[in-house]
Design a protein around this motif. Structure first.
Motif, mmCIF file in Angstrom:
data_model
loop_
_atom_site.group_PDB
_atom_site.id
_atom_site.type_symbol
_atom_site.label_atom_id
_atom_site.label_comp_id
_atom_site.label_asym_id
_atom_site.label_seq_id
_atom_site.Cartn_x
_atom_site.Cartn_y
_atom_site.Cartn_z
ATOM 1 N N TYR A 283 26.692 40.030 33.608
ATOM 2 C CA TYR A 283 26.946 38.867 34.454
ATOM 3 C C TYR A 283 27.917 39.175 35.582
ATOM 4 N N GLY A 284 29.007 39.837 35.272
ATOM 5 C CA GLY A 284 29.992 40.081 36.315
ATOM 6 C C GLY A 284 31.147 40.934 35.852
ATOM 7 N N VAL A 285 32.137 41.081 36.727
ATOM 8 C CA VAL A 285 33.332 41.886 36.456
ATOM 9 C C VAL A 285 34.557 41.029 36.731
ATOM 10 N N VAL A 286 35.465 40.970 35.776
ATOM 11 C CA VAL A 286 36.702 40.199 35.949
ATOM 12 C C VAL A 286 37.610 40.934 36.930
ATOM 13 N N LEU A 287 37.984 40.261 38.007
ATOM 14 C CA LEU A 287 38.875 40.850 39.003
ATOM 15 C C LEU A 287 40.334 40.548 38.699
ATOM 16 N N ASN A 288 40.618 39.315 38.349
ATOM 17 C CA ASN A 288 41.971 38.877 37.999
ATOM 18 C C ASN A 288 41.857 37.517 37.309
ATOM 19 N N ASP A 289 42.956 36.846 37.162
ATOM 20 C CA ASP A 289 42.936 35.563 36.452
ATOM 21 C C ASP A 289 42.132 34.492 37.194
ATOM 22 N N LYS A 290 41.990 34.650 38.503
ATOM 23 C CA LYS A 290 41.325 33.616 39.294
ATOM 24 C C LYS A 290 39.859 33.909 39.570
ATOM 25 N N TYR A 291 39.508 35.180 39.793
ATOM 26 C CA TYR A 291 38.168 35.505 40.276
ATOM 27 C C TYR A 291 37.397 36.425 39.337
ATOM 28 N N VAL A 292 36.084 36.178 39.298
ATOM 29 C CA VAL A 292 35.114 37.072 38.658
ATOM 30 C C VAL A 292 34.083 37.458 39.718
ATOM 31 N N PHE A 293 33.813 38.728 39.782
ATOM 32 C CA PHE A 293 32.785 39.203 40.709
ATOM 33 C C PHE A 293 31.426 38.966 40.061
ATOM 34 N N ARG A 294 30.618 38.070 40.645
ATOM 35 C CA ARG A 294 29.274 37.800 40.125
ATOM 36 C C ARG A 294 28.366 38.928 40.585
ATOM 37 N N HIS A 295 27.846 39.668 39.629
ATOM 38 C CA HIS A 295 27.109 40.885 39.944
ATOM 39 C C HIS A 295 25.644 40.586 40.266
ATOM 40 N N ILE A 296 25.283 40.725 41.517
ATOM 41 C CA ILE A 296 23.885 40.770 41.924
ATOM 42 C C ILE A 296 23.489 42.240 41.916
ATOM 43 N N PHE A 297 22.510 42.581 41.114
ATOM 44 C CA PHE A 297 22.148 43.997 40.960
ATOM 45 C C PHE A 297 21.875 44.651 42.311
ATOM 46 N N LYS A 298 22.372 45.884 42.458
ATOM 47 C CA LYS A 298 22.248 46.695 43.669
ATOM 48 C C LYS A 298 23.090 46.179 44.827
ATOM 49 N N ASN A 299 24.128 45.414 44.502
ATOM 50 C CA ASN A 299 24.992 44.865 45.554
ATOM 51 C C ASN A 299 26.463 45.168 45.322
ATOM 52 N N GLY A 300 26.770 46.364 44.910
ATOM 53 C CA GLY A 300 28.172 46.765 44.827
ATOM 54 C C GLY A 300 28.795 46.708 43.452
ATOM 55 N N GLY A 301 28.002 46.540 42.405
ATOM 56 C CA GLY A 301 28.560 46.460 41.055
ATOM 57 C C GLY A 301 29.297 47.715 40.647
ATOM 58 N N THR A 302 28.719 48.874 40.971
ATOM 59 C CA THR A 302 29.368 50.144 40.622
ATOM 60 C C THR A 302 30.681 50.314 41.371
ATOM 61 N N THR A 303 30.703 49.868 42.634
ATOM 62 C CA THR A 303 31.928 49.937 43.432
ATOM 63 C C THR A 303 33.030 49.097 42.794
ATOM 64 N N VAL A 304 32.682 47.892 42.372
ATOM 65 C CA VAL A 304 33.671 47.006 41.758
ATOM 66 C C VAL A 304 34.139 47.561 40.415
ATOM 67 N N ASN A 305 33.223 48.163 39.661
ATOM 68 C CA ASN A 305 33.624 48.826 38.410
ATOM 69 C C ASN A 305 34.660 49.900 38.681
ATOM 70 N N ALA A 306 34.430 50.682 39.740
ATOM 71 C CA ALA A 306 35.359 51.760 40.077
ATOM 72 C C ALA A 306 36.706 51.216 40.537
ATOM 73 N N ILE A 307 36.677 50.145 41.325
ATOM 74 C CA ILE A 307 37.924 49.567 41.843
ATOM 75 C C ILE A 307 38.767 48.972 40.710
ATOM 76 N N THR A 308 38.090 48.275 39.799
ATOM 77 C CA THR A 308 38.819 47.580 38.728
ATOM 78 C C THR A 308 39.015 48.435 37.489
ATOM 79 N N ASN A 309 38.267 49.556 37.438
ATOM 80 C CA ASN A 309 38.305 50.415 36.248
ATOM 81 C C ASN A 309 37.971 49.609 34.982
ATOM 82 N N SER A 310 36.971 48.752 35.114
ATOM 83 C CA SER A 310 36.558 47.922 33.983
ATOM 84 C C SER A 310 35.046 47.769 33.988
#
Length: 422
Positions: free
Chosen positions: A192-219
């Motif tokens: 579904y997504g990646v937790v960024l912080n207490d306020k925001y979750v990155f809603r993962h649309i496939f092929k739209n930066g999910g791997t980048t966000v995983n790398a940034i958040t290390n999660s």
């Protein structure tokens, strides 16, 4: 006449003849040259000699000399022509390799895109003063912040989506056939997504930066059922047809033996593969939730992006195709352009060092480049229109220019949507 006078007369005549002879020879030679120049294209040398009626050795020497010069010139011309053809062939091969291998475009197109992006930044600063009255103060504040941070590509996406989304869904719900065709899903509940912080979750649309966000958040990703509370959602979008094609390339790359499938086999031309993939993806979409089966597991990577943003709570599990309640997720707060994903992460309050993050890039994957490279300009007008019709919901909601082959259809529908009342 005395012998002395006869001798003098003879000498004078001889001298005059010697003086006149070069002039006569020169005149004759000029006549020869003129005829040779007129007949120099004659392919048969003996025919040329016959035409000029020249049989003496000196004349044929002239012909040989000028024909040799002409042949040398022809050889030079042929060499230049060969060089030009070789260069042209190499350019064509390079273009073919680039268009087949890389999902990117030429340098000139890149420059045009950069110029277009610059104009967009100018326009977004102008448009900030003429925002639609229907926008909430929260979205006005977000748009102001995007303009301040020069996230003008994202500004366009945010403005269009939150200005028109209610009209778009009112128009769709008023047409059952259109509703049935466009609203399905949303896919990706398990990613579904990646937790960024207490306020925001990155809603993962496939092929739209999910791997980048995983790398940034290390999660890693979370499932929809694992959401805690009601966090605000942030996501990124990209050109709808580019997204569809990127999904096709991703699924082809993941397939153990692509040659078993018409839509993946490198032995087939690009149009055949994409046409087959579009048909397959539509069939998987129609048989939901069968997309969870292995045969359709990857097809959701090519689903329209807007379908990822539909509210899962409005989906009736007992009747997957009852779409009457479908709407966007109520907690969706920010939608940005994928090209500005780093700026969007900063908008969400995420701090990171961009230089230490290693991002996976499809353009650097040799298998994808070799077997699943693509250029949408190679699809042909009819096929491009069919793909456009499949992802048309993205063109309704996001600010991307549709291809020429379906621009008329999108503009016609948008005119109707603009008039919609809700």
């Amino acid at each position: 006449m005395s012998r002395k006078k006869r001798s003098n007369t003879f000498l004078r005549t001889l001298v005059r003849s010697l003086i006149a002879f070069p002039v006569i020879i020169t005149f004759v030679n000029f006549r020869v040259l003129h005829k040779v120049n007129k007949a120099i294209d004659t392919p048969n040398f003996q025919e040329l000699v016959g035409i000029l009626n020249l049989h003496d050795e000196s004349s044929t020497d002239y012909i040989h000399m000028y024909m040799d010069d002409d042949l040398e010139q022809q050889d030079d011309d042929l060499e230049r022509q060969d060089d030009d053809e070789t260069e042209q062939t190499q350019q064509q091969q390079s273009k073919a390799i680039a268009s087949k291998a890389l999902p990117t475009h030429g340098a000139s197109k890149k420059k045009r895109q950069e110029a277009k992006d610059t104009r967009t930044k100018i326009l977004c600063n102008r448009e900030i003063s003429v925002l639609d009255d229907t926008l909430s103060q929260q979205h006005v504040d977000i748009l102001n912040l995007m303009a301040e941070k020069d996230l003008c590509l994202s500004f366009k996406q945010q403005k269009k989506l939150f200005t028109l989304k209610d009209k778009v869904f009112a128009w769709i719900h008023g047409q059952p056939k259109v509703e049935q065709k466009l609203l399905y899903g949303p896919p990706g509940d398990n990613l579904y997504g990646v937790v960024l912080n207490d306020k925001y979750v990155f809603r993962h649309i496939f092929k739209n930066g999910g791997t980048t966000v995983n790398a940034i958040t290390n999660s890693s990703h979370i499932k929809y059922d694992e959401l805690e509370g009601t966090p605000s959602l942030i996501t990124t979008v990209r050109d709808p047809i580019d997204h569809f094609m990127s999904g096709w390339a991703e699924c082809g790359f993941r397939t153990a033996d692509p040659t078993q499938y018409t839509y993946f086999s490198p032995e087939n031309d690009l149009s055949m593969r994409v046409r087959s993939w579009l048909k397959f993806t539509r069939n998987c979409e129609k048989t939901q939730p069968a997309y969870r089966d292995k045969s359709c597991a990857c097809s959701k990577h090519s689903f329209p992006q807007a379908n990822f943003l539909l509210d899962p709570k409005t989906r009736k599990k007992e009747d997957w195709h009852d779409n009457s309640m479908k709407a966007l997720e109520p907690n969706l707060e920010m939608v940005g352009d994928l090209r500005e994903i780093h700026g969007m992460m900063e908008m969400a309050g995420l701090k990171y060092d961009n230089h230490t993050i290693k991002i996976r890039s499809s353009s650097k994957n040799p298998v994808k480049v070799r077997n699943f490279g693509w250029d949408k300009n190679m699809l042909g007008r009819k096929l491009l229109r069919k793909v456009c019709e499949y992802v048309i919901l993205d063109y309704y909601l996001f600010d991307f220019e549709p291809p020429a082959g379906c621009r008329d259809l999108v503009e016609k529908h948008m005119t109707l949507i603009e008039k919609e009342r809700f």
